[in-house]
Design an enzyme around this catalytic site. Structure first.
Site, PDB file in Angstrom:
ATOM      1  N   LYS A  36      22.332 -24.069  38.931  1.00  0.00           N
ATOM      2  CA  LYS A  36      22.879 -23.912  39.245  1.00  0.00           C
ATOM      3  C   LYS A  36      23.353 -22.924  39.978  1.00  0.00           C
ATOM      4  CE  LYS A  36      23.940 -23.415  34.038  1.00  0.00           C
ATOM      5  NZ  LYS A  36      24.788 -22.841  32.896  1.00  0.00           N
ATOM      6  N   GLY A  51      16.465 -18.087  32.194  1.00  0.00           N
ATOM      7  CA  GLY A  51      16.180 -18.560  32.683  1.00  0.00           C
ATOM      8  C   GLY A  51      17.253 -17.572  33.574  1.00  0.00           C
ATOM      9  N   ALA A  83      22.263 -18.291  35.866  1.00  0.00           N
ATOM     10  CA  ALA A  83      21.087 -17.701  34.789  1.00  0.00           C
ATOM     11  C   ALA A  83      21.764 -19.223  33.956  1.00  0.00           C
ATOM     12  CB  ALA A  83      22.116 -16.058  33.550  1.00  0.00           C
ATOM     13  N   ASP A  84      21.020 -19.375  33.121  1.00  0.00           N
ATOM     14  CA  ASP A  84      21.379 -20.080  31.523  1.00  0.00           C
ATOM     15  C   ASP A  84      20.100 -19.785  30.493  1.00  0.00           C
ATOM     16  OD1 ASP A  84      22.285 -22.661  30.827  1.00  0.00           O
ATOM     17  OD2 ASP A  84      20.146 -22.972  30.269  1.00  0.00           O
ATOM     18  N   THR A  85      20.911 -20.107  29.252  1.00  0.00           N
ATOM     19  CA  THR A  85      20.166 -19.293  28.063  1.00  0.00           C
ATOM     20  C   THR A  85      19.941 -20.498  26.941  1.00  0.00           C
ATOM     21  OG1 THR A  85      21.269 -17.389  28.328  1.00  0.00           O
ATOM     22  CG2 THR A  85      20.312 -17.784  25.867  1.00  0.00           C
TER      23      THR A  85
END
Length: 196
Positions: free
Chosen positions: A59, A112, A75-77
């Site tokens: 991203k 992340g 960010a990524d969860t």
């Protein structure tokens, strides 16, 4: 534009209002929001923390390519029970399956976070352990009726009604909400971004 030639724009590569709210808590206001559209399908054999980092990096990279002189935050969860990923539920039936799996046990949330400027990307993954209480059929039904599970990794948001299900959390509360603030600050500082 920031109006300050010495400080590049900060772009948030996410449409998440929660991430904007979390950044505001630490006095960071992005100059722009430019969500990244990337394929979030896990790769074969990919572990949850690797997935969270890869997606955050992807991203950040996509948006940085569109904005080469800016600093991009992404960010990524990812929610996991063991190695099983609990993605965003497709419907209420899947959300119910997730809740029944999470009820009365521990799970892990991997967030992340990545910061990019030009082709340079730096990233971290934060692991937080979350313990849910046992849930009754009535509690599950009432939660599903709120529709709060929609668009949420694992089918819940800790800052919503499901917060009452959490018995214990070990790690970063803001990371479970979608953005680990300590690591975000460290990454931004490391990339040379400064508050105005």
């Amino acid at each position: 534009m920031t109006g300050d030639p010495r400080r590049p724009d900060l772009i948030l590569a996410s449409a998440s209002p929660r991430r904007l709210e979390l950044l505001a808590q630490i006095g960071v206001v992005p100059d722009r929001v430019d969500p990244a559209d990337v394929d979030e399908t896990p790769q074969k054999g990919e572990t949850p923390p690797r997935l969270a980092e890869r997606l955050a990096r992807a991203k950040a990279g996509v948006v940085a390519a569109r904005n080469p002189v800016a600093v991009v935050l992404a960010a990524d969860t990812v929610v996991a029970v063991g190695r099983r990923l609990l993605e965003k539920p497709a419907d209420a039936a899947e959300a119910e399956r997730f809740l029944r799996l999470l009820a009365g046990r521990n799970h892990r949330v991997f967030t992340g976070v990545a910061v990019a400027t030009g082709a340079r990307i730096s990233a971290r993954v934060v692991e937080t352990r979350v313990s849910f209480k046992l849930l009754s059929d009535a509690e599950i039904a009432a939660y599903l009726a709120t529709d709060d599970w929609r668009g949420k990794a694992g089918g819940y948001a800790i800052q919503g009604p499901a917060g009452s299900f959490v018995r214990r959390i070990v790690g970063s509360h803001p990371a479970v909400m979608g953005l680990p603030l300590y690591e975000t600050t460290q990454l931004l500082t490391g990339m040379g971004w400064r508050r105005p």
